[in-house]
Design an enzyme around this catalytic site. Structure first.
Site, PDB file in Angstrom:
ATOM      1  N   TYR A  80       7.783 -14.002 -13.080  1.00  0.00           N
ATOM      2  CA  TYR A  80       7.106 -12.757 -13.433  1.00  0.00           C
ATOM      3  C   TYR A  80       6.164 -12.403 -12.298  1.00  0.00           C
ATOM      4  O   TYR A  80       5.420 -13.257 -11.809  1.00  0.00           O
ATOM      5  CB  TYR A  80       6.318 -12.920 -14.733  1.00  0.00           C
ATOM      6  CG  TYR A  80       5.492 -11.695 -15.095  1.00  0.00           C
ATOM      7  CD1 TYR A  80       6.007 -10.722 -15.945  1.00  0.00           C
ATOM      8  CD2 TYR A  80       4.214 -11.503 -14.578  1.00  0.00           C
ATOM      9  CE1 TYR A  80       5.281  -9.587 -16.259  1.00  0.00           C
ATOM     10  CE2 TYR A  80       3.470 -10.372 -14.884  1.00  0.00           C
ATOM     11  CZ  TYR A  80       4.007  -9.421 -15.730  1.00  0.00           C
ATOM     12  OH  TYR A  80       3.280  -8.297 -16.035  1.00  0.00           O
ATOM     13  N   GLU A  88       5.606  -3.820 -11.819  1.00  0.00           N
ATOM     14  CA  GLU A  88       5.931  -5.065 -12.508  1.00  0.00           C
ATOM     15  C   GLU A  88       7.405  -5.388 -12.297  1.00  0.00           C
ATOM     16  O   GLU A  88       8.254  -4.502 -12.439  1.00  0.00           O
ATOM     17  CB  GLU A  88       5.641  -4.911 -14.005  1.00  0.00           C
ATOM     18  CG  GLU A  88       5.883  -6.175 -14.807  1.00  0.00           C
ATOM     19  CD  GLU A  88       5.728  -5.933 -16.308  1.00  0.00           C
ATOM     20  OE1 GLU A  88       4.637  -6.184 -16.841  1.00  0.00           O
ATOM     21  OE2 GLU A  88       6.698  -5.479 -16.944  1.00  0.00           O
TER      22      GLU A  88
END
Lengths: 291, 368
Positions: B100, B185
């Site tokens: 992530y 993101e």
């Protein structure tokens, strides 16, 4: 006593010739603020409300130094104007402008931090030390001296609450508007620290709203470091997630910044929480111990 | 402004961040054609919400026919109320490890913040806080290589993967700064053999900075009424209730809505008319209120720069021109209050002094 500003604070108005700049210059003068001049590139030599206008902040500071400056500069040019003020030696910068790009705000905060300048805002109504000095756009009549310190994320809501307080005979030491943007200079904790030290402030009113985590962080600070009582009101109980409620910072995202989380944190810190804005004065009286 | 995944990935590619081969399509036929190029492929619905996978908005296919069928199914879907109008068809990548990676703005430290976790591929809210590394970035310094080495050390990332991170993370940071992003993101950031590939893209651009990014597309999640409000420069959100609410200032508008709910009413909208509105702007704002089809109207004016008489005059004008006979509850205090009250009295409306009284009255008159 009061915090950040007082009757000897000398103040410059950046963007003094604009509609907002000139209107609020008159209002601040009427309040008694010690304004020393203003800037507007290309308009040096003009006079606004009896005050001299300069091309640049450096020119204004050569004529008469100021400690503080208030910015009425359109968003696309606000970063440049803020840099100019900081570079010229301004130590307290009040940024009224709404809609400044987020990354410009980051740049302003970084430079201000390195130069030791305190930034109020952006997107703030400013701050006022009652009866002494107003650097902002709030209506003059509610700001009468008294024992209550107020710090708020929202403008009109704080006018309403300060108006309720003054109607109830409760005046204020200093009222600080933090600004409604996601990145602002002065935060709750900075202001709470000052109120804790200020001998004239006996109780603090914190006006918050949904979004971000500033109220939660303030609660932890209050629990650990505040001996003075704090009363809080938080707006946005009915706001749906994912929607920006007017202020850029007033949005519940990914389950964070909710009303419930803020109230819980405040309760844990033994803060008296008003459910509705007009309940604030009675809670303040209770906190002052003369209810 | 949120960008669709396919647009976010186009930006990634522009900044040298690897993405899977793919193309955006709008019909089942186009999906079949695209899938034919890749063999094993994935068809992803393009909507501005997370949790697409859980909602069945992503399909793996191994033939053009299957791609056609799945595309038809997805294009008929709604995900969290949002219709699926575009699909991204991509080659299927084989993933060895999922990370992530995100950059956003942290209000507390007044700086950008880098978020990195080895628990990629899951909903970010479900990643335990202690497994998410948070690294504030000094904007003056920028994101320096030492920071990435330190982050990798703390996460136990070494060797080839660290080298990849040292290349990729600064590119993402550059995109974040140059394009005025609020959020970038990548979840998951996929390790495929020796390379890192952005398997998803979430990019949000700061709307206040769009004026300096003419090259970016304009995407909106707003309703038709909200768009109209944006044109008028008014902060407006539809809420679906019975009482149309207008006030001046974001905080006081929020507080007014809270009080409506507190006294048992339902707000139809959030409308902050701002400070110092003139007659035309106020009339426009009132037109928006009427468009929410409310049962009652609540107007809460605390006049500072805003003049009470201007608001009252605007209301009188709109009431007359539109033949409005909805019940209304007015709170009017501040600048030119007496003049404003006189205008309302002529229409038989007596304004309240306190927000509380005005809200209680609005709730009463909104009940069937």
């Amino acid at each position: 006593m009061a915090i950040y500003i007082n009757k000897s604070t000398r103040v410059l108005v950046q963007g003094i010739t604009g509609r907002q700049g000139s209107f609020h210059t008159a209002q601040m003068l009427a309040y008694g603020t010690r304004l020393v001049g203003g800037t507007s590139p290309g308009k040096s030599g003009q006079v606004v409300e009896g005050l001299p206008v300069y091309d640049t902040v450096f020119e204004a500071m050569e004529a008469e130094p100021a400690e503080a400056s208030i910015l009425f500069i359109p968003a696309p040019f606000a970063r440049d104007a803020a840099y100019e003020a900081i570079d010229a030696g301004i130590k307290l910068l009040v940024v009224i402008t709404e809609g400044i790009p987020l990354h410009d705000a980051l740049d302003i905060m970084d430079y201000a931090h390195r130069e030791g300048t305190v930034v109020v805002g952006p997107n703030t109504f400013g701050l006022v030390s009652s009866g002494q000095c107003k650097i902002g756009i709030m209506p003059n009549r509610f700001y009468v001296p008294g024992p209550v310190g107020v710090v708020s994320r929202s403008g009109t809501l704080s006018y309403e609450i300060v108006g309720n307080l003054s109607d109830a005979g409760l005046g204020t030491t200093t009222v600080v508007g933090m600004g409604g943007d996601r990145v602002v200079g002065l935060g709750f904790i900075d202001v709470l620290k000052e109120f804790e030290k200020d001998p004239a402030t006996e109780v603090v009113v914190l006006v918050g709203e949904i979004g971000g985590s500033a109220e939660e962080e303030a609660s932890r600070f209050i629990a650990a470091h505040m001996s003075k009582p704090v009363v809080a009101y938080i707006a946005g109980k009915s706001a749906p997630p994912g929607k920006r409620m007017g202020h850029a910072g007033a949005i519940i995202e990914g389950g964070r910044g909710t009303f419930a989380s803020k109230i819980e944190a405040l309760h844990e810190a033994k803060v008296r929480v008003a459910e509705l804005p007009f309940e604030v004065p009675s809670l303040v009286r209770e906190a002052l111990g003369n209810s | 402004m949120k960008l669709y995944e396919y647009l976010g990935k186009q930006l990634f590619a522009r900044y040298g961040i690897a993405i899977p081969k793919g193309q955006m399509v709008e019909t089942p036929g186009e999906a079949a054609e695209a899938a034919a190029e890749y063999g094993e492929a994935v068809v992803k619905s393009q909507v501005l919400t997370g949790k697409r996978g859980k909602a069945g908005g992503i399909a793996f296919v191994s033939s053009p026919d299957q791609a056609r069928q799945e595309a038809a199914r997805l294009l008929a879907m709604e995900i969290q109320g949002l219709p699926v109008e575009k699909l991204l068809v991509e080659e299927k990548i084989s993933i060895d490890q999922e990370l992530y990676l995100a950059i956003t703005v942290d209000g507390a430290s007044r700086s950008p913040i880098l978020l990195v976790s080895l628990d990629g591929g899951m909903e970010v809210e479900e990643v335990p806080a202690e497994r998410m590394l948070r690294w504030p970035v000094n904007v003056n310094l920028g994101l320096q290589p030492y920071a990435i080495r330190e982050i990798c050390r703390r996460l136990g990332i070494g060797g080839g993967l660290q080298k990849q991170m040292l290349e990729l993370v600064p590119r993402l940071y550059r995109l974040f700064r140059e394009l005025d992003a609020e959020l970038v993101e990548i979840n998951p950031l996929a390790l495929c053999g020796s390379g890192l590939i952005a398997a998803d893209a979430k990019v949000t651009i700061d709307e206040d900075a769009l004026y300096r990014h003419k090259e970016l597309p304009r995407i909106t999640e707003k309703t038709a009424l909200e768009l109209r409000a944006e044109e008028l420069g008014l902060a407006f959100v539809e809420l679906g209730g019975e009482i149309a609410v207008m006030a001046n200032g974001a905080g006081i508008t929020m507080a007014t809505l809270d009080m409506v709910q507190h006294y048992g009413g339902t707000p139809a909208n959030f409308l902050d008319m701002g400070g110092g509105a003139d007659l035309e702007r106020t009339a426009n704002a009132l037109e928006l209120l009427l468009a929410t089809n409310p049962r009652a109207i609540l107007i809460n004016i605390f006049g500072g720069i805003t003049r009470c008489d201007v608001v009252a005059e605007a209301f009188a004008q709109v009431k007359e021109s539109r033949g409005v006979d909805l019940p209304v509850s007015f709170r009017l205090v501040g600048t030119n209050e007496e003049e404003g009250r006189a205008v309302l009295e002529r229409m038989g409306i007596s304004a309240f002094h306190s927000t509380e009284e005005a809200v209680r009255h609005a709730v009463e008159i909104s009940l069937p």
